[in-house]
Scaffold this motif. Structure first.
Motif, PDB file in Angstrom:
ATOM      1  N   GLY A 246      -0.075   2.267  -0.037  1.00 57.55           N
ATOM      2  CA  GLY A 246      -0.733   1.808   0.935  1.00 57.55           C
ATOM      3  C   GLY A 246      -0.335   2.496   2.112  1.00 57.55           C
ATOM      4  N   THR A 247      -0.365   1.824   3.172  1.00 58.17           N
ATOM      5  CA  THR A 247       0.148   2.158   4.493  1.00 58.17           C
ATOM      6  C   THR A 247       0.717   1.029   5.434  1.00 58.17           C
ATOM      7  N   VAL A 248       1.685   1.411   6.176  1.00 56.01           N
ATOM      8  CA  VAL A 248       2.282   0.575   7.113  1.00 56.01           C
ATOM      9  C   VAL A 248       1.757   0.959   8.599  1.00 56.01           C
ATOM     10  N   THR A 249       1.060   0.151   9.407  1.00 58.90           N
ATOM     11  CA  THR A 249       0.587   0.721  10.786  1.00 58.90           C
ATOM     12  C   THR A 249       1.598  -0.224  11.778  1.00 58.90           C
ATOM     13  N   PHE A 250       2.233   0.495  12.720  1.00 59.07           N
ATOM     14  CA  PHE A 250       2.668   0.010  13.889  1.00 59.07           C
ATOM     15  C   PHE A 250       2.055   0.078  15.070  1.00 59.07           C
ATOM     16  N   THR A 251       1.806  -1.144  15.707  1.00 56.26           N
ATOM     17  CA  THR A 251       1.251  -1.456  16.821  1.00 56.26           C
ATOM     18  C   THR A 251       1.689  -2.367  17.785  1.00 56.26           C
ATOM     19  N   SER A 252       1.201  -2.151  19.059  1.00 57.06           N
ATOM     20  CA  SER A 252       1.570  -2.854  20.192  1.00 57.06           C
ATOM     21  C   SER A 252       0.810  -3.209  21.023  1.00 57.06           C
ATOM     22  N   GLY A 253       0.504  -4.449  21.310  1.00 57.83           N
ATOM     23  CA  GLY A 253      -0.682  -5.195  22.302  1.00 57.83           C
ATOM     24  C   GLY A 253      -1.882  -4.399  22.048  1.00 57.83           C
TER      25      GLY A 253
ATOM     26  N   THR B 141       2.423   6.366   5.361  1.00 56.05           N
ATOM     27  CA  THR B 141       1.648   6.384   4.283  1.00 56.05           C
ATOM     28  C   THR B 141       2.894   5.913   3.182  1.00 56.05           C
ATOM     29  N   LEU B 142       3.036   4.885   2.453  1.00 54.26           N
ATOM     30  CA  LEU B 142       4.073   4.722   1.463  1.00 54.26           C
ATOM     31  C   LEU B 142       3.859   5.811   0.599  1.00 54.26           C
ATOM     32  N   ALA B 143       5.157   6.528  -0.248  1.00 54.92           N
ATOM     33  CA  ALA B 143       6.327   5.960  -0.109  1.00 54.92           C
ATOM     34  C   ALA B 143       7.095   6.116   1.194  1.00 54.92           C
TER      35      ALA B 143
ATOM     36  N   THR C 282       2.491  -3.663  10.214  1.00 53.84           N
ATOM     37  CA  THR C 282       1.638  -4.267   9.262  1.00 53.84           C
ATOM     38  C   THR C 282       1.229  -3.616   8.043  1.00 53.84           C
ATOM     39  N   TYR C 283       1.746  -4.085   6.957  1.00 57.53           N
ATOM     40  CA  TYR C 283       1.556  -3.484   5.606  1.00 57.53           C
ATOM     41  C   TYR C 283       0.227  -3.697   4.891  1.00 57.53           C
ATOM     42  N   SER C 284      -0.653  -2.779   4.550  1.00 61.37           N
ATOM     43  CA  SER C 284      -1.725  -3.022   4.128  1.00 61.37           C
ATOM     44  C   SER C 284      -1.939  -3.838   3.065  1.00 61.37           C
ATOM     45  N   GLY C 285      -0.917  -3.845   2.039  1.00 64.75           N
ATOM     46  CA  GLY C 285      -1.127  -4.250   0.706  1.00 64.75           C
ATOM     47  C   GLY C 285      -1.766  -3.158  -0.212  1.00 64.75           C
TER      48      GLY C 285
ATOM     49  N   LYS D  96      -1.596  -4.110  -6.139  1.00 63.17           N
ATOM     50  CA  LYS D  96      -0.562  -5.170  -6.772  1.00 63.17           C
ATOM     51  C   LYS D  96       0.146  -6.016  -5.871  1.00 63.17           C
ATOM     52  N   TYR D  97       0.031  -5.550  -4.529  1.00 65.77           N
ATOM     53  CA  TYR D  97       0.845  -6.533  -3.464  1.00 65.77           C
ATOM     54  C   TYR D  97       0.108  -6.849  -2.583  1.00 65.77           C
ATOM     55  N   ASN D  98       0.431  -8.221  -1.966  1.00 66.07           N
ATOM     56  CA  ASN D  98      -0.249  -8.570  -0.825  1.00 66.07           C
ATOM     57  C   ASN D  98       0.275  -7.837   0.468  1.00 66.07           C
ATOM     58  N   GLY D  99      -0.498  -7.672   1.575  1.00 65.95           N
ATOM     59  CA  GLY D  99      -0.046  -7.376   2.859  1.00 65.95           C
ATOM     60  C   GLY D  99       0.784  -8.305   3.395  1.00 65.95           C
ATOM     61  N   THR D 100       1.670  -7.586   4.610  1.00 68.34           N
ATOM     62  CA  THR D 100       2.558  -8.748   5.337  1.00 68.34           C
ATOM     63  C   THR D 100       2.783  -7.891   6.703  1.00 68.34           C
ATOM     64  N   THR D 101       3.472  -8.667   7.475  1.00 70.12           N
ATOM     65  CA  THR D 101       3.659  -8.242   8.923  1.00 70.12           C
ATOM     66  C   THR D 101       5.319  -8.573   9.150  1.00 70.12           C
ATOM     67  N   ALA D 102       5.724  -7.460  10.289  1.00 75.19           N
ATOM     68  CA  ALA D 102       7.035  -7.826  10.986  1.00 75.19           C
ATOM     69  C   ALA D 102       6.716  -7.348  12.248  1.00 75.19           C
ATOM     70  N   THR D 103       7.859  -7.916  13.128  1.00 76.16           N
ATOM     71  CA  THR D 103       7.990  -7.460  14.635  1.00 76.16           C
ATOM     72  C   THR D 103       9.220  -7.094  14.901  1.00 76.16           C
ATOM     73  N   ALA D 104       9.314  -6.215  16.178  1.00 76.91           N
ATOM     74  CA  ALA D 104      10.761  -5.745  16.739  1.00 76.91           C
ATOM     75  C   ALA D 104      10.281  -5.231  17.950  1.00 76.91           C
TER      76      ALA D 104
END
Length: 274
Positions: free
Chosen positions: A213-220, A228-230, A250-253, A256-264
């Motif tokens: 899947g993908t990890v998208t980094f956003t701000s505001g 795109t993983l890996a 934001t990880y899309s999931g 097999k895996y649920n999505g999740t989020t993290a901040t910095a």
């Protein structure tokens, strides 16, 4: 003397005894009557009793019987033959279970059966949709599924192979669910401060090795970059205006895996680093 013999019933399942009898001996006769088959003693009775029970552990097969009266001080011994009986395989039955009823992707479920005879040998194969989930060799009555089963519902069929003493049997009705596994991650911006016109590298760590899947980094509400993983990192644009950028990853999931989020956060400045 003379006598006739009989075996009642003529067919028994493994694990039960048959009754072997003689009739026709004189009322006052003493001694023993021994019942044999193929040179092996099935049972022996002492007169005046005229019958005895075979072992319940006779292997399945056909047993022609010879009865031999020992004779005594008054009566000569004699032999009778012609009777026979059959020992068939015993019918086995069982119930199955899956515990727990729901597991996350990446873990194993335990499939079990109960109710088979104590002395049964052979294997129990657990299948779902034609695919083998796991196999147990008796005396073990359970086994673990693969931890790589994709999310979904798995109705289970347990098939006992049977052996020389017991017939095979099938049990159904159990099922289990594989759900998507939860994920977590941490994100980072390196360096935490950049000069205008340069790029920052945004990264995440902690996602499962096999995640897609993908990890998208956003701000505001604006997208800074997407990977795109890996691959687990990407770079921001060089045109970000000076300011503080709280970042949400934001990880899309995936299947097999649920999505999740993290901040910095990152802080571009006017041409120089703070």
């Amino acid at each position: 003397t003379s006598m006739t013999e009989s075996a009642t019933p003529s067919s028994i399942p493994y694990g039960t005894a048959d009754t072997l009898s003689v009739t026709g001996l004189p009322g006052g006769a003493t001694g023993t009557v021994t019942f044999k088959s193929g040179g092996s003693t099935l049972c022996t009775t002492t007169l005046p009793a005229t019958s005895c029970a075979t072992s319940a552990a006779l292997a399945p097969g056909t047993y022609p019987v010879t009865a031999t009266y020992s004779g005594d001080a008054d009566y000569a011994g004699t032999t009778a033959s012609g009777a026979s009986f059959t020992v068939t395989k015993a019918t086995a039955s069982m119930t199955e279970s899956a515990a727990p009823s729901s597991i996350p992707y990446g873990t194993s479920d335990t499939l079990s059966v109960s109710g088979l005879p104590v002395g049964a040998t052979g294997t129990i194969t657990f299948t779902s949709g034609g695919s083998t989930l796991c196999t147990a060799t008796l005396s073990a009555t359970s086994c673990a599924t693969s931890p790589t089963l994709v999310p979904g519902t798995y109705p289970v069929t347990a098939t006992y192979s049977g052996d020389s003493n017991f017939t095979g049997t099938v049990a159904t009705g159990a099922s289990f669910i594989v759900t998507k596994a939860d994920t977590s991650m941490t994100e980072s911006a390196s360096p935490p401060s950049i000069g205008f016109g340069s790029q920052d590298t945004l990264s995440v760590a902690g996602l499962p090795a096999g995640a897609t899947g993908t990890v998208t980094f956003t701000s505001g509400g604006s997208t800074l970059c997407t990977t795109t993983l890996a691959a687990t990192s990407c770079q921001t644009a060089t045109t970000l205006p000076p300011g503080a950028y709280p970042v949400t990853a934001t990880y899309s999931g995936d299947s097999k895996y649920n999505g999740t989020t993290a901040t910095a956060s990152i802080s571009p400045t006017n041409g120089h680093s703070i």
